[in-house]
Design an enzyme around this catalytic site. Structure first.
Site, PDB file in Angstrom:
ATOM      1  N   HIS A  45      18.463  34.035 -11.985  1.00  0.00           N
ATOM      2  CA  HIS A  45      19.387  32.902 -11.815  1.00  0.00           C
ATOM      3  C   HIS A  45      20.649  33.008 -12.659  1.00  0.00           C
ATOM      4  CE1 HIS A  45      16.559  30.830  -9.320  1.00  0.00           C
ATOM      5  NE2 HIS A  45      15.666  30.681 -10.281  1.00  0.00           N
TER       6      HIS A  45
HETATM    7 ZN   LIG Z   1      11.165  31.252  -9.759  1.00  0.00          ZN
END
Ligand SMILES: [Zn+2]
Length: 391
Positions: free
Chosen positions: A132
């Site tokens: 992320h």
């Molecule tokens: Zn995840």
């Protein structure tokens, strides 16, 4: 050295610790490493501690001002700049944050170098897969994007086609963003639908920037509740065909274990046995389409006792060429250690009792009224023609 597989491991990676109560408990890394040892897998691979990623390596993906912000937060956590996602609920700042995040990144970069140079055919960094992190911000428990850095390092070393397959329950948004405009990198992410899960991206229509990079991102948005048969059906309906067309020189895969039915942060219903099946499939695809060059990373996974150590120990076994059979009983010593460390009862076997996992193949036809099949169709329609494939 030309060991068949490398396990990237420096015990200091367990210092990646956002503090008490945060779901990303580093005990999951320590317990995984110990389970790998309990099965003797660490004698079947070369265990390597790579150096921390340096500034010039981090800059392959991350912005200069962001790296400076991480360093500042690392030196003085109270001064963390939330504009960079630091010092937030998801990514609290802690002392030494820069160093340990760069160490995890270094293991994935080291894996990339070893595989590209032929020192190892496969390399595993289960502490990595922090997919992320964005070029200019921390996000979703991720500070530096080791997965994107491994891919970027491969490109720097001369790779022209790298495929990234992400089966974490969350969209691999940071890796997709890093290579959005780069036709040399094909990113494929299978994840729970953005309507019901962080980071609310990964829609089928996200297919890469226009021009040469069109079709270089592929997203499968699975309905909440998808179980083993649906998950495997989706994987096999999308991934093999794309890899056969793309012919990657290296396959990088992210194996977040948070697709599991016990995972507290998401809503898929996948078992350990299906996770293992996808790991085996990824290994096979690396041999079929990338001359065996395979870098396998960890990722999410918040059932830290029951699921993560077993899932990634299977991964190491597969990379080591010594697959652990699902019904295998877990050594008692490890189970005692788990109890001593966590006061939780450890699982007894390397299976959830769902092996062998059956699924219907896409080629056998699909049901337009079925929500899972609708998700697969949406992906194939959006992305496959851009790669010259039939939807
Ligand atoms: Zn995840």
């Amino acid at each position: 050295m030309s060991g068949r597989a490398q396990l990237m491991w420096d015990p200091a990676v367990a210092g990646y610790d956002f503090g008490t109560g945060h779901p990303m408990d580093p005990v999951r890394l320590d317990l995984t490493r110990r389970l790998v040892g309990a099965f003797g897998l660490d004698r079947e691979v070369e265990v390597v501690a790579a150096q921390r990623a340096g500034e010039s390596t981090l800059r392959l993906v991350h912005r200069e001002d962001y790296v400076a912000a991480v360093k500042a937060a690392s030196a003085d956590p109270d001064a963390a700049d939330q504009a960079y996602g630091l010092g937030t609920v998801d990514d609290p700042a802690f002392a030494g944050m820069h160093e340990v995040s760069a160490l995890i990144a270094g293991q994935s970069v080291g894996a990339a170098e070893a595989v590209w140079r032929g020192d190892a055919l496969h390399a595993v960094n289960f502490a990595g897969g922090l997919h992320h992190a964005m070029p200019g911000a921390a996000s979703g428990f991720c500070v530096y994007n080791d997965a994107a850095l491994a891919v970027a390092r491969l490109l720097e070393l001369g790779a022209e086609r790298v495929a990234y397959v992400d089966v974490d329950v969350h969209h691999g948004d940071g890796v997709q963003a890093a290579f959005w405009e780069d036709p040399r990198v094909l990113t494929i992410s299978l994840h729970e639908h953005p309507r019901t899960l962080f980071p609310q991206t990964g829609w089928p229509y996200e297919t890469g920037a226009g021009g040469a990079a069109e079709g270089s991102a592929v997203n499968v948005a699975l309905p909440a509740g998808t179980g083993d048969a649906g998950w495997l059906r989706a994987f096999h309906a999308v991934v093999p065909e794309l890899l056969a067309e793309f012919r990657p020189q290296v396959l990088v895969t992210q194996h977040g274990a948070d697709t599991h039915f016990e995972d507290p942060l998401a809503h898929l219903a996948v078992s350990l046995d299906a996770q293992r099946a996808v790991q085996v499939a990824c290994h096979g695809l690396a041999h079929e389409h990338a001359d065996g060059r395979w870098i396998a990373l960890g990722g999410g996974g918040y059932a830290v006792v029951d699921v993560v150590p077993r899932s990634w120990t299977h991964l190491v076994g597969i990379a080591a060429g010594r697959e652990i059979a699902p019904e295998t009983v877990i050594p008692d010593g490890w189970r005692q250690e788990v109890f001593a460390r966590t006061r939780q009862l450890a699982p007894q076997r390397m299976t959830d009792g769902r092996w062998p996992v059956a699924y219907r193949e896409w080629e056998a036809g699909y049901d337009p009224a079925d929500r899972l099949d609708q998700a697969i169709v949406a992906t194939r329609k959006a992305a496959f023609p851009l790669r010259g494939l039939l939807p």
